[in-house]
Write a protein that holds these residues in place. Structure first.
Motif, PDB file in Angstrom:
ATOM      1  N   ALA A  48      10.177 -18.301  18.763  1.00 28.57           N
ATOM      2  CA  ALA A  48       9.953 -18.011  17.340  1.00 28.57           C
ATOM      3  C   ALA A  48       9.006 -16.836  17.105  1.00 28.57           C
ATOM      4  O   ALA A  48       9.136 -16.127  16.116  1.00 28.57           O
ATOM      5  N   GLY A  49       8.050 -16.609  18.002  1.00 31.64           N
ATOM      6  CA  GLY A  49       7.084 -15.536  17.784  1.00 31.64           C
ATOM      7  C   GLY A  49       7.444 -14.213  18.409  1.00 31.64           C
ATOM      8  O   GLY A  49       6.788 -13.209  18.171  1.00 31.64           O
ATOM      9  N   GLN A  50       8.493 -14.168  19.213  1.00 33.27           N
ATOM     10  CA  GLN A  50       8.803 -12.938  19.935  1.00 33.27           C
ATOM     11  C   GLN A  50       9.607 -11.973  19.088  1.00 33.27           C
ATOM     12  O   GLN A  50      10.299 -12.368  18.164  1.00 33.27           O
ATOM     13  N   GLY A  51       9.482 -10.695  19.413  1.00 30.70           N
ATOM     14  CA  GLY A  51      10.299  -9.690  18.757  1.00 30.70           C
ATOM     15  C   GLY A  51       9.605  -8.356  18.636  1.00 30.70           C
ATOM     16  O   GLY A  51       8.383  -8.246  18.778  1.00 30.70           O
ATOM     17  N   GLY A  52      10.403  -7.353  18.392  1.00 30.28           N
ATOM     18  CA  GLY A  52       9.892  -6.028  18.094  1.00 30.28           C
ATOM     19  C   GLY A  52       9.770  -5.893  16.586  1.00 30.28           C
ATOM     20  O   GLY A  52      10.526  -6.500  15.832  1.00 30.28           O
ATOM     21  N   PHE A  53       8.800  -5.087  16.143  1.00 32.93           N
ATOM     22  CA  PHE A  53       8.623  -4.940  14.700  1.00 32.93           C
ATOM     23  C   PHE A  53       8.338  -3.499  14.323  1.00 32.93           C
ATOM     24  O   PHE A  53       7.844  -2.707  15.123  1.00 32.93           O
ATOM     25  N   LEU A  54       8.648  -3.186  13.077  1.00 32.60           N
ATOM     26  CA  LEU A  54       8.343  -1.898  12.475  1.00 32.60           C
ATOM     27  C   LEU A  54       7.924  -2.175  11.035  1.00 32.60           C
ATOM     28  O   LEU A  54       8.645  -2.862  10.299  1.00 32.60           O
ATOM     29  N   THR A  55       6.738  -1.693  10.665  1.00 31.83           N
ATOM     30  CA  THR A  55       6.253  -1.909   9.296  1.00 31.83           C
ATOM     31  C   THR A  55       5.811  -0.582   8.682  1.00 31.83           C
ATOM     32  O   THR A  55       5.453   0.361   9.379  1.00 31.83           O
ATOM     33  N   LEU A  56       5.836  -0.545   7.362  1.00 31.00           N
ATOM     34  CA  LEU A  56       5.353   0.583   6.578  1.00 31.00           C
ATOM     35  C   LEU A  56       4.345   0.056   5.573  1.00 31.00           C
ATOM     36  O   LEU A  56       4.479  -1.069   5.092  1.00 31.00           O
ATOM     37  N   GLY A  57       3.361   0.864   5.253  1.00 27.57           N
ATOM     38  CA  GLY A  57       2.373   0.411   4.284  1.00 27.57           C
ATOM     39  C   GLY A  57       1.315   1.455   4.016  1.00 27.57           C
ATOM     40  O   GLY A  57       1.575   2.655   4.096  1.00 27.57           O
ATOM     41  N   GLY A  58       0.132   0.960   3.742  1.00 30.63           N
ATOM     42  CA  GLY A  58      -0.969   1.851   3.408  1.00 30.63           C
ATOM     43  C   GLY A  58      -2.252   1.445   4.095  1.00 30.63           C
ATOM     44  O   GLY A  58      -2.468   0.266   4.395  1.00 30.63           O
ATOM     45  N   GLN A  59      -3.083   2.451   4.358  1.00 26.46           N
ATOM     46  CA  GLN A  59      -4.438   2.216   4.847  1.00 26.46           C
ATOM     47  C   GLN A  59      -5.383   2.699   3.757  1.00 26.46           C
ATOM     48  O   GLN A  59      -5.243   3.819   3.273  1.00 26.46           O
ATOM     49  N   MET A  69     -12.260  -0.922   6.107  1.00 26.01           N
ATOM     50  CA  MET A  69     -10.975  -0.411   5.614  1.00 26.01           C
ATOM     51  C   MET A  69     -10.016  -1.586   5.467  1.00 26.01           C
ATOM     52  O   MET A  69     -10.285  -2.689   5.951  1.00 26.01           O
ATOM     53  N   LEU A  70      -8.930  -1.339   4.796  1.00 27.31           N
ATOM     54  CA  LEU A  70      -7.937  -2.352   4.511  1.00 27.31           C
ATOM     55  C   LEU A  70      -6.557  -1.773   4.800  1.00 27.31           C
ATOM     56  O   LEU A  70      -6.288  -0.621   4.457  1.00 27.31           O
ATOM     57  N   ARG A  71      -5.706  -2.564   5.449  1.00 25.29           N
ATOM     58  CA  ARG A  71      -4.316  -2.171   5.659  1.00 25.29           C
ATOM     59  C   ARG A  71      -3.397  -3.224   5.054  1.00 25.29           C
ATOM     60  O   ARG A  71      -3.627  -4.424   5.203  1.00 25.29           O
ATOM     61  N   ALA A  72      -2.349  -2.754   4.397  1.00 21.42           N
ATOM     62  CA  ALA A  72      -1.320  -3.630   3.838  1.00 21.42           C
ATOM     63  C   ALA A  72       0.028  -3.061   4.265  1.00 21.42           C
ATOM     64  O   ALA A  72       0.246  -1.845   4.179  1.00 21.42           O
ATOM     65  N   SER A  73       0.922  -3.942   4.744  1.00 22.35           N
ATOM     66  CA  SER A  73       2.216  -3.436   5.213  1.00 22.35           C
ATOM     67  C   SER A  73       3.302  -4.502   5.073  1.00 22.35           C
ATOM     68  O   SER A  73       3.028  -5.700   4.976  1.00 22.35           O
ATOM     69  N   ILE A  74       4.537  -4.015   5.097  1.00 21.04           N
ATOM     70  CA  ILE A  74       5.726  -4.868   5.062  1.00 21.04           C
ATOM     71  C   ILE A  74       6.768  -4.219   5.968  1.00 21.04           C
ATOM     72  O   ILE A  74       6.818  -2.994   6.072  1.00 21.04           O
ATOM     73  N   GLY A  75       7.574  -5.032   6.645  1.00 16.66           N
ATOM     74  CA  GLY A  75       8.547  -4.447   7.563  1.00 16.66           C
ATOM     75  C   GLY A  75       9.613  -5.417   8.006  1.00 16.66           C
ATOM     76  O   GLY A  75       9.970  -6.348   7.288  1.00 16.66           O
ATOM     77  N   ILE A  76      10.087  -5.198   9.223  1.00 17.59           N
ATOM     78  CA  ILE A  76      11.128  -6.021   9.825  1.00 17.59           C
ATOM     79  C   ILE A  76      10.693  -6.394  11.236  1.00 17.59           C
ATOM     80  O   ILE A  76      10.111  -5.573  11.942  1.00 17.59           O
ATOM     81  N   LYS A  77      10.949  -7.634  11.621  1.00 21.60           N
ATOM     82  CA  LYS A  77      10.712  -8.099  12.990  1.00 21.60           C
ATOM     83  C   LYS A  77      12.031  -8.648  13.495  1.00 21.60           C
ATOM     84  O   LYS A  77      12.704  -9.417  12.797  1.00 21.60           O
ATOM     85  N   TYR A  78      12.397  -8.278  14.722  1.00 29.22           N
ATOM     86  CA  TYR A  78      13.746  -8.534  15.208  1.00 29.22           C
ATOM     87  C   TYR A  78      13.717  -8.919  16.683  1.00 29.22           C
ATOM     88  O   TYR A  78      12.994  -8.308  17.470  1.00 29.22           O
ATOM     89  N   THR A  79      14.501  -9.893  17.037  1.00 27.16           N
ATOM     90  CA  THR A  79      14.737 -10.205  18.446  1.00 27.16           C
ATOM     91  C   THR A  79      16.199 -10.613  18.594  1.00 27.16           C
ATOM     92  O   THR A  79      16.798 -11.163  17.674  1.00 27.16           O
ATOM     93  N   HIS A 116       5.704 -14.409   6.986  1.00 27.57           N
ATOM     94  CA  HIS A 116       7.033 -13.946   7.360  1.00 27.57           C
ATOM     95  C   HIS A 116       8.017 -14.521   6.344  1.00 27.57           C
ATOM     96  O   HIS A 116       8.041 -15.730   6.117  1.00 27.57           O
ATOM     97  N   GLN A 117       8.800 -13.665   5.750  1.00 30.81           N
ATOM     98  CA  GLN A 117       9.787 -14.061   4.743  1.00 30.81           C
ATOM     99  C   GLN A 117      11.193 -13.864   5.303  1.00 30.81           C
ATOM    100  O   GLN A 117      11.394 -13.105   6.244  1.00 30.81           O
ATOM    101  N   ASN A 118      12.164 -14.523   4.705  1.00 30.07           N
ATOM    102  CA  ASN A 118      13.578 -14.413   5.101  1.00 30.07           C
ATOM    103  C   ASN A 118      13.768 -14.579   6.605  1.00 30.07           C
ATOM    104  O   ASN A 118      14.416 -13.763   7.263  1.00 30.07           O
TER     105      ASN A 118
END
Length: 180
Positions: A48-59, A69-79, A116-118
C-alpha cells in the motif's frame, strides 16, 4: 515664494516569497494488498505504501523568519506490477502540507500532514478493482539541498472497512524555481 518638497519612497518588500515547486521520488513499505504470481513461478507483492510519485506545488518563505518555510503540493503516486500481460496498478493523489525548520540554508527538517485521495487498485480483469479511502496522516522529512529522506504514517480503509497501513519510507528529489 519658493516651495521645496522632497519625495521619499520606500521600497516595500513582500513579507512572503512564493516559489514554484516540483518534487518526485519513490517510497517503499506498507501492508501487502496483492500478490501477483507469474507463469515462471516468481511472484511480486504490491504494498500500500510503495510507489513512485510526482508532485507540483509551492514553497513559501518568510522574509522575517529565515529559519521557517512551508511547502504545499499535490500530485500522483503510482505503482504497477511487472506482468507483461496485465496492467495491474495502484494509483493515488497525495496532498502534502509541510512546515520546515531550515538549518544553515541547505538542511531542512519537516513534520507535516498528508492525505491520499482517489486511492484505487485496478486489477485489469485479473483481480477485482478496489477503491480505498485515505485518511489524514503524518509525514516527516530530513533534507539536504534538493534530496530528502521521507517517512509517512498513513492508513487506507477498504470498501469493507478494513484498515490497511500505507506507511512508507522514501527518497525524494525536489526543485524550487527561483523567482528572481
Amino acid at each position: 515664494m519658493l516651495i521645496y518638497s522632497e519625495a521619499h519612497s520606500q521600497q516595500t518588500k513582500n513579507p512572503l516569497i512564493a516559489k514554484f515547486l516540483i518534487e518526485g521520488g519513490g517510497e517503499f513499505g506498507g501492508d501487502e494488498i496483492l500478490t501477483v504470481f507469474f507463469e515462471d513461478g516468481d511472484n511480486q507483492k504490491m504494498r500500500a505504501g510503495q510507489g513512485g510519485f510526482l508532485t507540483l506545488g509551492g514553497q513559501f518563505e518568510f522574509r522575517e523568519t529565515k529559519n521557517f518555510m512551508l511547502r504545499a503540493s499535490i500530485g500522483i503516486k503510482y505503482t504497477t506490477t511487472a506482468a507483461d500481460n496485465a496492467n495491474i496498478r495502484l494509483t493515488r493523489i497525495p496532498i502534502h502540507l509541510m512546515p520546515y525548520w531550515v538549518i544553515k540554508e541547505d538542511f531542512r527538517l519537516g513534520v507535516g500532514i498528508t492525505s491520499h485521495q482517489n486511492v484505487r487498485l485496478k486489477g485489469d480483469g485479473f483481480v477485482d478493482d478496489i477503491d480505498f479511502k485515505g485518511t489524514l496522516g503524518t509525514r516527516f522529512e530530513i533534507g539536504y539541498k534538493w534530496v530528502a529522506v521521507t517517512y509517512t504514517i498513513l492508513d487506507y480503509k477498504s470498501e469493507m472497512g478494513q484498515k490497511i497501513s500505507a506507511n512508507s519510507l522514501g527518497l525524494s528529489f525536489s526543485y524550487v524555481f527561483s523567482n528572481k
